[in-house]
Write an enzyme that holds these catalytic residues in place. Structure first.
Site, PDB file in Angstrom:
ATOM      1  N   LYS A  52       5.597  -3.549   3.699  1.00  9.79           N
ATOM      2  CA  LYS A  52       4.537  -4.342   3.076  1.00  9.79           C
ATOM      3  C   LYS A  52       5.108  -5.645   2.527  1.00  9.79           C
ATOM      4  O   LYS A  52       4.533  -6.715   2.701  1.00  9.79           O
ATOM      5  CB  LYS A  52       3.843  -3.536   1.963  1.00  9.79           C
ATOM      6  CG  LYS A  52       2.919  -2.466   2.519  1.00  9.79           C
ATOM      7  CD  LYS A  52       2.472  -1.445   1.495  1.00  9.79           C
ATOM      8  CE  LYS A  52       1.674  -0.338   2.195  1.00  9.79           C
ATOM      9  NZ  LYS A  52       1.373   0.802   1.345  1.00  9.79           N
ATOM     10  N   GLN A  96       1.924   2.510  -4.686  1.00 12.19           N
ATOM     11  CA  GLN A  96       2.230   3.304  -3.489  1.00 12.19           C
ATOM     12  C   GLN A  96       1.977   4.793  -3.746  1.00 12.19           C
ATOM     13  O   GLN A  96       2.453   5.336  -4.737  1.00 12.19           O
ATOM     14  CB  GLN A  96       3.695   3.058  -3.076  1.00 12.19           C
ATOM     15  CG  GLN A  96       4.097   3.740  -1.793  1.00 12.19           C
ATOM     16  CD  GLN A  96       3.353   3.197  -0.572  1.00 12.19           C
ATOM     17  OE1 GLN A  96       3.207   1.986  -0.388  1.00 12.19           O
ATOM     18  NE2 GLN A  96       2.843   4.092   0.260  1.00 12.19           N
ATOM     19  N   ASP A 119      -6.160  -2.019  -2.540  1.00  9.26           N
ATOM     20  CA  ASP A 119      -6.320  -0.745  -1.838  1.00  9.26           C
ATOM     21  C   ASP A 119      -7.778  -0.286  -1.867  1.00  9.26           C
ATOM     22  O   ASP A 119      -8.169   0.616  -1.137  1.00  9.26           O
ATOM     23  CB  ASP A 119      -5.480   0.342  -2.534  1.00  9.26           C
ATOM     24  CG  ASP A 119      -4.208   0.662  -1.768  1.00  9.26           C
ATOM     25  OD1 ASP A 119      -4.158   0.338  -0.570  1.00  9.26           O
ATOM     26  OD2 ASP A 119      -3.292   1.231  -2.380  1.00  9.26           O
TER      27      ASP A 119
END
Ligand SMILES: NC(=O)c1ccc[n+]([C@@H]2O[C@H](COP(=O)([O-])OP(=O)(O)OC[C@H]3O[C@@H](n4cnc5c(N)ncnc54)[C@H](OP(=O)(O)O)[C@@H]3O)[C@@H](O)[C@H]2O)c1
Length: 282
Positions: A52, A96, A119
């Protein structure tokens, strides 16, 4: 049977994002910023986090990784996320997953400021999607929609079937297809006759987390099959939820695993970071 490869789609998204980053920098004198919070040393999470970061840097996005050891307390991590929520250089924050088992998973959905929630896990953003209000959209389902668009596969008016109802993939996938005017059938582990429903689909999206669940009998001739599943089989080969080899000659198009939906998630994360930056500055 057309292979719906992610590579050209990812390249197109990267070009678009780079261009948006340049325009954002020219207008606001800074790059959009993405922070990734990593707790612990789970090997897959370390790889995803690194990927990422590299992808962000490649398109000109400012990137920070905030790392915590497995011994770190929940309150230390929350304090760091709160700091990032207030940091003007950061537009997108991603924690994460998985987070440690002793952390409160439900409470963690509220940690990130909804305006920076790239997200799209925060209940405010989940609600905006359900209500059809503008806002951030979850990366993997958005990646699927982008693949369909890139390959000129129309959605409006079609019968789509989603297998899986997780908060990360299945539910937002069904919502995005509905938003795009598909008629959506939504299946899960308690669905009585899965095959009867999947066979009605002109677009079949499978996100069940069960290797090889979908076989030739589940797919209508000419359907478009999107395989979100990612697994490693006994031989160590990466495979999906669809038994692709058994489907030869049935669907009109299919996403391969690997190389289909998988690479789209990070590409859409970059797009979401720029969207969050643009929304925050507007
Ligand atoms: N970037 C990417 O490409 C990406 C991103 C995320 C996930 N994935 C992959 O996508 C897959 C799904 O992920 P997830 O997080 O959504 O998984 P998940 O949280 O385990 O959810 C699986 C869903 O599938 C349903 N299901 C399980 N067995 C079924 C069956 N036999 N028939 C019908 N439905 C069934 C479950 O139903 P119930 O709700 O009734 O239990 C559940 O809703 C995994 O392989 C994951 O690795 C890929």
């Amino acid at each position: 049977m057309q292979q719906l490869l992610a590579k050209p789609v990812v390249e197109a998204v990267h070009l678009e994002v780079s261009d948006r980053v340049s325009r954002f920098k020219a207008k606001h004198g800074r790059a959009p910023g993405l922070a990734v919070v990593l707790v612990g040393d789970d090997p897959a999470s370390v790889i995803y986090t690194t990927k990422k970061g590299q992808a962000a840097v490649a398109v000109g996005i400012h990137h920070e990784t905030v790392e915590f050891s497995t011994q770190s307390s929940e309150s230390e991590v929350i304090a760091a996320v709160r700091k990032l929520n207030l940091n003007p250089k950061i537009d997108g924050i991603l924690v994460q997953r998985p987070i440690p088992k002793n952390f409160d998973a439900e409470a963690s959905l509220y940690w990130v400021d909804p305006a920076k929630d790239v997200d799209c896990f925060h209940p405010i953003n989940v609600g905006k999607l359900a209500a059809g209000l503008p806002g951030l959209r979850p990366c993997t389902p958005m990646g699927v929609m982008r693949i369909l668009k890139h390959y000129g596969i129309s959605v409006a008016g079609k019968t789509a079937c989603v297998v899986g109802r997780s908060n990360i993939v299945g539910k937002p996938m069904a919502a995005l297809l509905l938003e795009a005017n598909a008629t959506v059938l939504h299946c899960h582990s308690q669905t009585k006759d899965l095959m009867k429903l999947t066979r009605q689909a002109e677009i079949l999206v499978v996100a069940a987390g069960k290797p090889g669940l979908v076989t030739a009998d589940h797919v209508a001739k000419g359907a478009v099959v999107i395989d979100v599943g990612i697994h490693r089989n006994a031989a160590g080969k990466v495979c999906g939820d669809v038994d692709a080899a058994a489907l030869a000659g049935i669907p009109s198009a299919i996403t391969p695993v690997p190389g289909g939906v998988g690479p789209m998630t990070i590409a859409m994360l970059l797009a979401n970071t720029v969207t969050a930056a643009e929304m925050r500055e507007s």
